[in-house]
Design a protein around this motif. Structure first.
Motif, short mmCIF file in Angstrom:
data_model
loop_
_atom_site.label_atom_id
_atom_site.label_comp_id
_atom_site.label_asym_id
_atom_site.label_seq_id
_atom_site.Cartn_x
_atom_site.Cartn_y
_atom_site.Cartn_z
N ARG A 46 0.11 12.71 5.11
CA ARG A 46 -0.52 12.32 3.83
C ARG A 46 -0.03 13.21 2.68
N ASP A 47 0.01 14.52 2.90
CA ASP A 47 0.47 15.44 1.86
C ASP A 47 1.93 15.18 1.50
N PHE A 48 2.77 14.94 2.51
CA PHE A 48 4.18 14.63 2.28
C PHE A 48 4.33 13.36 1.45
N GLN A 51 3.15 13.86 -2.17
CA GLN A 51 4.16 14.54 -2.99
C GLN A 51 5.26 13.57 -3.40
N ALA A 52 5.68 12.68 -2.49
CA ALA A 52 6.69 11.67 -2.85
C ALA A 52 6.17 10.78 -3.96
N LEU A 53 4.90 10.38 -3.89
CA LEU A 53 4.32 9.53 -4.93
C LEU A 53 4.29 10.26 -6.29
N TYR A 54 4.01 11.55 -6.27
CA TYR A 54 4.08 12.34 -7.51
C TYR A 54 5.51 12.37 -8.04
N ASP A 55 6.46 12.65 -7.15
CA ASP A 55 7.85 12.76 -7.56
C ASP A 55 8.39 11.44 -8.11
N TRP A 56 7.88 10.32 -7.60
CA TRP A 56 8.34 9.00 -8.02
C TRP A 56 7.54 8.45 -9.20
N GLY A 57 6.55 9.20 -9.69
CA GLY A 57 5.79 8.78 -10.86
C GLY A 57 4.61 7.86 -10.59
N LEU A 59 1.89 8.96 -9.16
CA LEU A 59 0.77 9.85 -9.42
C LEU A 59 1.21 10.90 -10.43
N PRO A 60 0.36 11.40 -11.28
CA PRO A 60 -1.00 10.92 -11.45
C PRO A 60 -1.01 9.50 -11.99
N ALA A 61 -1.96 8.74 -11.52
CA ALA A 61 -2.04 7.32 -11.87
C ALA A 61 -2.58 7.16 -13.29
N SER A 62 -1.94 6.28 -14.03
CA SER A 62 -2.36 6.05 -15.42
C SER A 62 -3.43 4.97 -15.54
N THR A 63 -3.61 4.16 -14.49
CA THR A 63 -4.62 3.10 -14.52
C THR A 63 -5.34 3.07 -13.18
N ALA A 64 -6.46 2.37 -13.15
CA ALA A 64 -7.22 2.22 -11.91
C ALA A 64 -6.40 1.46 -10.87
N ARG A 67 -3.88 3.83 -9.37
CA ARG A 67 -4.58 4.79 -8.50
C ARG A 67 -4.93 4.12 -7.18
N ALA A 68 -5.41 2.88 -7.23
CA ALA A 68 -5.75 2.14 -6.01
C ALA A 68 -4.50 1.90 -5.16
N ALA A 69 -3.37 1.60 -5.80
CA ALA A 69 -2.12 1.38 -5.05
C ALA A 69 -1.71 2.66 -4.32
N ALA A 70 -1.82 3.81 -4.98
CA ALA A 70 -1.47 5.08 -4.34
C ALA A 70 -2.43 5.40 -3.20
N GLU A 71 -3.71 5.15 -3.39
CA GLU A 71 -4.70 5.39 -2.33
C GLU A 71 -4.45 4.48 -1.13
N ASP A 72 -4.04 3.24 -1.39
CA ASP A 72 -3.71 2.33 -0.29
C ASP A 72 -2.53 2.86 0.53
N VAL A 73 -1.52 3.38 -0.15
CA VAL A 73 -0.36 3.95 0.54
C VAL A 73 -0.80 5.09 1.44
N LEU A 74 -1.62 5.99 0.91
CA LEU A 74 -2.07 7.14 1.69
C LEU A 74 -2.93 6.72 2.88
N LEU A 75 -3.76 5.69 2.70
CA LEU A 75 -4.57 5.19 3.80
C LEU A 75 -3.70 4.58 4.89
N VAL A 76 -2.70 3.81 4.52
CA VAL A 76 -1.82 3.19 5.51
C VAL A 76 -1.03 4.26 6.27
N VAL A 77 -0.55 5.28 5.58
CA VAL A 77 0.13 6.39 6.26
C VAL A 77 -0.80 7.01 7.29
N SER A 78 -2.04 7.27 6.89
CA SER A 78 -3.01 7.85 7.82
C SER A 78 -3.22 6.98 9.05
N GLU A 79 -3.35 5.68 8.83
CA GLU A 79 -3.60 4.77 9.96
C GLU A 79 -2.39 4.70 10.90
N LEU A 80 -1.19 4.60 10.35
CA LEU A 80 0.00 4.50 11.21
C LEU A 80 0.23 5.78 12.01
#
Length: 162
Positions: A46-48, A51-57, A59-64, A67-80
């Motif tokens: 998740r941390d890795f 950081q990629a999401l920050y580097d790719w712009g 995060l930080p999310a400019s809209t809700a 932010r939801a798209a980034a949270e979905d990515v982190l949740l899917v990483v956790s599940e896999l």
């Protein structure tokens, strides 16, 4: 959502700069993390990815929605990664790649099982929700096996935020 489409792992390779060569920034669009033998692999993954999401712009999310798209990515990483820990002798690696439309997550492991959403899905019961969550959040997901080698790659694709 299905597991029938089986593109090879890493099919989001370097993007062209229009002149037929890989753009200098293409490497920044693919990140890989070795997980074999590591401890605390779920938060590490998740941390890795964060950081990629920050580097790719992302995060930080400019809209809700972003932010939801980034949270979905982190949740899917956790599940896999969690599924690889619980059902496949642990994850070997994580690959995160994106282009303008899709972010692709790939988790490799040594397991022989076939991930699938639990059917019928029982929302009130503990456990067994990982692949159901992946199926609900992702554009598509699947499993790639390489003949003659142990293990598999479980991949999932999410829409890039607009």
């Amino acid at each position: 959502m299905s597991t029938t489409r089986q593109p090879p792992p890493g099919d989001l390779g370097p993007e062209s700069d229009g002149a037929g060569t890989a753009a200098a920034t293409s490497e920044a669009r693919v990140r890989s993390l070795a997980l074999a033998g590591a401890s605390g692999v779920v938060p590490l993954a998740r941390d890795f990815t964060r950081q990629a999401l920050y580097d790719w712009g992302w995060l930080p999310a400019s809209t809700a929605d972003r932010r939801a798209a980034a949270e979905d990515v982190l949740l899917v990483v956790s599940e896999l990664v969690t599924n690889a820990c619980l059902h496949a002798e642990g994850p070997d690696g994580l690959r995160v790649a994106h282009n303008a439309k899709v972010l692709r997550l790939e988790v490799t492991d040594r397991g022989t099982g076939q991930p699938a959403p639990r059917t019928p899905h029982r929302a009130g019961r503990p456990g067994g929700h990982g692949m159901f969550i992946v199926q609900r959040l992702c554009l598509d997901w699947g499993v790639v096996r390489t003949p003659g080698t142990a293990g598999k790659t479980v991949w999932a694709e999410l829409a890039a935020p607009s």
